[in-house]
Design a protein around this motif. Structure first.
Motif, mmCIF file in Angstrom:
data_model
loop_
_atom_site.group_PDB
_atom_site.id
_atom_site.type_symbol
_atom_site.label_atom_id
_atom_site.label_comp_id
_atom_site.label_asym_id
_atom_site.label_seq_id
_atom_site.Cartn_x
_atom_site.Cartn_y
_atom_site.Cartn_z
ATOM 1 N N UNK A 461 0.842 -1.192 0.000
ATOM 2 C CA UNK A 461 0.000 0.000 0.000
ATOM 3 C C UNK A 461 0.876 1.240 0.000
ATOM 4 N N UNK A 462 0.469 2.241 -0.763
ATOM 5 C CA UNK A 462 1.000 3.595 -0.633
ATOM 6 C C UNK A 462 -0.096 4.426 0.024
ATOM 7 N N UNK A 463 0.158 4.910 1.232
ATOM 8 C CA UNK A 463 -0.873 5.649 1.940
ATOM 9 C C UNK A 463 -0.298 6.821 2.697
ATOM 10 N N UNK A 464 -0.912 7.126 3.833
ATOM 11 C CA UNK A 464 -0.530 8.277 4.648
ATOM 12 C C UNK A 464 0.668 7.882 5.508
ATOM 13 N N UNK A 465 1.848 7.909 4.881
ATOM 14 C CA UNK A 465 3.048 7.330 5.490
ATOM 15 C C UNK A 465 4.277 8.109 5.045
ATOM 16 N N UNK A 466 5.180 8.376 6.018
ATOM 17 C CA UNK A 466 6.439 9.065 5.728
ATOM 18 C C UNK A 466 7.492 8.009 5.396
ATOM 19 N N UNK A 467 7.793 7.887 4.113
ATOM 20 C CA UNK A 467 8.667 6.827 3.608
ATOM 21 C C UNK A 467 10.041 7.415 3.311
ATOM 22 N N UNK A 468 11.099 6.624 3.564
ATOM 23 C CA UNK A 468 12.453 7.133 3.306
ATOM 24 C C UNK A 468 13.013 6.687 1.962
ATOM 25 N N UNK A 469 12.271 5.861 1.221
ATOM 26 C CA UNK A 469 12.724 5.499 -0.121
ATOM 27 C C UNK A 469 11.762 5.982 -1.200
ATOM 28 N N UNK A 470 10.465 5.939 -0.898
ATOM 29 C CA UNK A 470 9.461 6.393 -1.866
ATOM 30 C C UNK A 470 8.520 7.362 -1.166
ATOM 31 N N UNK A 471 9.061 8.538 -0.843
ATOM 32 C CA UNK A 471 8.282 9.533 -0.122
ATOM 33 C C UNK A 471 7.573 10.450 -1.115
ATOM 34 N N UNK A 472 6.247 10.408 -1.186
ATOM 35 C CA UNK A 472 5.534 11.256 -2.157
ATOM 36 C C UNK A 472 5.803 12.736 -1.972
ATOM 37 N N UNK A 473 6.052 13.168 -0.725
ATOM 38 C CA UNK A 473 6.300 14.598 -0.499
ATOM 39 C C UNK A 473 7.622 15.053 -1.123
ATOM 40 N N UNK A 474 8.548 14.127 -1.375
ATOM 41 C CA UNK A 474 9.779 14.490 -2.065
ATOM 42 C C UNK A 474 9.472 14.996 -3.469
ATOM 43 N N UNK A 475 8.531 14.360 -4.141
ATOM 44 C CA UNK A 475 8.168 14.777 -5.501
ATOM 45 C C UNK A 475 7.365 16.072 -5.462
ATOM 46 N N UNK A 476 6.532 16.225 -4.426
ATOM 47 C CA UNK A 476 5.840 17.500 -4.241
ATOM 48 C C UNK A 476 6.843 18.615 -3.984
ATOM 49 N N UNK A 477 7.894 18.298 -3.203
ATOM 50 C CA UNK A 477 8.942 19.279 -2.954
ATOM 51 C C UNK A 477 9.727 19.622 -4.192
ATOM 52 N N UNK A 478 9.744 18.713 -5.181
ATOM 53 C CA UNK A 478 10.438 18.952 -6.446
ATOM 54 C C UNK A 478 9.579 19.636 -7.489
ATOM 55 N N UNK A 479 8.359 20.040 -7.113
ATOM 56 C CA UNK A 479 7.507 20.792 -8.034
ATOM 57 C C UNK A 479 6.461 19.963 -8.757
ATOM 58 N N UNK A 480 6.273 18.721 -8.360
ATOM 59 C CA UNK A 480 5.321 17.836 -9.036
ATOM 60 C C UNK A 480 4.038 17.685 -8.222
#
Length: 674
Positions: A461-480
């Motif tokens: 599952x990809x959900x409400x989770x702070x991940x250190x390898x596949x962190x969705x917020x990293x892509x949000x931080x990159x402008x996506x």
């Protein structure tokens, strides 16, 4: 006139708000990673581990911390350069036992809670894998890798020394598994021992001659070993298949006398699937555990069961609950077991009544884990997409949720997070499917490129989770703008939904992904469907290769540790039970299961630029699959790049490698979405 324009430009530059700083890989590496909470005997304190990242040493460094169960007076307990992990309380609550390599070998140490220097407890000639403390506060259960034909620990030491001196390093094998996850088998197995300070240089092997690992490899830890409250019995987990280990999931729970008299007794022999997490009740009358019923299937529902120790009779407690129990902790009165389990894009905290099987949700949102009873409250870990793990507590009735550690507050405060929203849509088979969408950090309007993330597992599952390898917020931080879908096969939506992926890897899951992306584009007008990239690892990497052969809607792809050829992947991998279950049998008897949705058969359609990533120590999906993917792309003239890590397994774990991975991935998807 020109001077006036220049001055106006300077004024505007100095008064305009600074650009938002979203999450970066450096932010993630700077986070303190909280884990393994352990509540003191009186319930007033919590010991836990904290990992800091040492970039210069290219590793994580662990220390032990203490905090009041009410959040008061957090303080670091150890500061040694070597890792200090696995905190365990002495029965009187005055000391913390822990595992450390301070002496040059992994041994048990002890430090006073009131302060003072740590002292070494064990000085055994072999590294310890883990330990647990007996209720008497003297003896330890320890696990160590030994040669099963050795009579003493010294025999293992001598054999290791002889192998180290040998000029020939060749190894021979007569059965599977000859390698597992990221290690080749070396003839040693993890055994369960009892160490007594009366015999400090030796330990009693409770599993002599055992040709399998306890705890199990590669993921098992001391949660697979339990000590009865009276200190007379040890429960442990071992695989039961022997030469069939590579294609059977069956693990069993054994009971053995702590004094080593008598052989271990298998108390779950009638269950053909996984048995895990044996945990004694406070009165010692019951043993709680998790069980999967179906042999060969690692994605089955994990039921909470209890075994009456005196009669060895098993009762399934949660047969009517369509979720999986994971980590287990008893309440002090022995009437309730606390657990965490995936639930609609979250990993919720639950309380299960042992008598009735009634399940109550204590904390629904976020990702919860490691529950521990503390008086009338439960201590547990929790994280969300915008917060790394911290310790929390909640009353046993689910009220008064409190955060009790704040190690990352200052780091989190300095990051502009992408706001996120969970959404649903009608997916494959007309079923309701869940997903998340995240706005770019500091979003002020307009259209933004889309990073479409695909989870692995596939029962994950990809959900409400702070991940250190596949962190969705990293892509949000990159402008996506970031979108991810829990397609058919995902966990936390009922077992029928999870089972739906079996034999249908490129069917309903692919449909869900395409329908989910369409639904997100329709619901969130700030997503630019003409500038979309897809990224995935493991099963997600397989799906990226499948996507490349079936649609050209994406500007670029990232395939991390993904299969290209399902037929050859069967012969490459180590855990054969996985493809045999997912594809309906062995490929020479059920070839249609391996050809039904095989990416290699659609390479002729590939045209999307692809970044391929693989680790050389990945034995689950060997790097030849990544090399083959890159070869196909290059031979077809498709723009592509191959990022290979000789020192990584199925995951990218070393800090400097992780930094490079994130930089390469972000650069690749930016290149094709400008």
């Amino acid at each position: 006139m020109k001077l006036g324009l220049v001055l106006l430009g300077i004024a505007l530059a100095t008064t305009s708000p600074a650009a938002a700083k979203g999450l970066t890989v450096d932010d993630m590496l700077a986070m303190q990673r909280v884990g393994d909470p352990r509540v003191s005997p009186d319930g007033k304190l919590v010991a836990f581990s904290v990992r800091d990242t040492d970039l210069d040493a290219n590793r994580g460094r662990f220390d032990l911390w203490l905090v009041g169960s009410d959040g008061a007076n957090p303080r670091r307990l150890t500061t040694h350069p070597e890792n200090d992990t696995d905190p365990r309380w002495s029965p009187d609550g005055t000391s913390i036992y822990f595992l450390s390599e301070r002496s040059g070998s992994a041994q048990v140490w002890r430090i006073p809670v009131a302060g003072g220097e740590a002292e070494q407890v064990t000085k055994l000639p072999i590294d310890l894998n883990g330990f647990a403390l007996f209720p008497d506060g003297r003896r330890l259960v320890v696990t160590m890798d030994v040669y099963p034909d050795g009579k003493t620990l010294g025999d293992t030491v001598k054999k290791d020394e002889a192998k180290a001196k040998a000029k020939v390093k060749a190894q021979t094998y007569d059965s599977l598994l000859f390698r597992h996850w990221d290690q080749w088998e070396d003839g040693k197995f993890s055994h369960v021992f009892v160490w007594d300070p009366a015999r400090p240089d030796d330990a009693k092997d409770l599993t002599p001659g055992q040709l399998t690992d306890s705890p199990t490899r590669p993921d098992g830890g001391m949660e697979e070993v339990g000590i009865s409250p009276d200190g007379k019995q040890i429960a442990f987990v071992a695989r039961a298949a022997g030469k069939q280990d590579a294609w059977q999931t069956n693990t069993n729970v054994y009971l053995v006398a702590a004094d080593g008299k008598g052989k271990p007794v298998d108390i779950t022999s009638t269950n053909p699937g996984y048995d895990f997490s044996p945990t004694f009740s406070p009165d010692g009358k019951w043993l709680a555990l998790t069980q999967m019923k179906r042999a060969g299937y690692e994605g089955d529902r994990q039921r909470l069961s209890v075994i009456e120790v005196a009669t060895r009779k098993t009762r399934v407690v949660t047969e009517a609950w369509d979720r999986s129990a994971n980590e287990l902790a008893w309440s002090a009165d022995g009437k309730t077991v606390f657990t965490a389990g995936y639930n609609l894009g979250n990993r919720s905290l639950f309380a299960i009544d042992i008598a009735s099987g009634t399940v109550r949700t204590l904390v629904e949102k976020g990702t919860c884990g490691a529950p521990q009873a503390a008086g009338d409250r439960v201590i547990f870990t929790r994280d969300t997409l915008t917060s790394p793990v911290e310790l929390y507590s909640v009353k046993a009735d689910g009220t008064e949720l409190r955060q009790i550690t704040h190690l990352n507050d200052e780091r989190v405060k300095n990051i502009t997070w992408g706001s996120y929203e969970q959404f649903t849509f009608k997916g494959a088979k007309g079923d309701t499917v869940y997903g998340f969408a995240i706005k770019p950090a500091g979003f002020t309007g307009g259209k933004v490129p889309v990073a479409f993330l695909i989870h692995g597992g596939p029962q994950g599952s990809f959900g409400d989770h702070f991940h250190y390898r596949w962190n969705p917020e990293f892509y949000a931080g990159g402008g996506f703008g970031t979108v991810f879908i829990d397609f058919h096969g995902s966990t936390g939506y009922g077992q029928a939904f999870t089972d739906a992926i079996n034999g249908d890897w490129g069917g309903a899951p692919y449909d869900d992904l395409m329908l989910g992306l369409d639904a997100a584009l329709a619901k969130f007008p700030w997503l630019d469907g003409s500038r979309t990239v897809a990224l995935g690892a493991s099963y997600g990497g397989y799906m990226v290769n499948w996507i490349n052969g079936h649609t050209d809607r994406f500007k670029a792809l990232v395939c991390h540790d993904g299969n290209l050829d399902e037929r050859m992947a069967y012969f490459d991998t180590e855990e054969l039970w996985f493809p045999e279950w997912e594809h309906g049998g062995v490929p020479w008897e059920k070839p249609e299961g391996y050809t039904k949705h095989n990416p290699i058969d659609f390479v002729k359609n590939w045209k999307t630029p692809t970044l391929v990533v693989h680790g050389a120590k990945d034995y689950r999906i060997p790097d030849t699959q990544g090399m083959a993917t890159f070869t196909a792309l290059q031979r077809k003239g498709v723009p592509s790049r191959f990022l290979h890590f000789p020192d990584e397994n199925h995951w990218v774990l070393k800090p400097q490698n992780s930094k490079l991975w994130h930089e390469e991935v972000l650069a690749w998807i930016r290149r094709w979405t400008r």
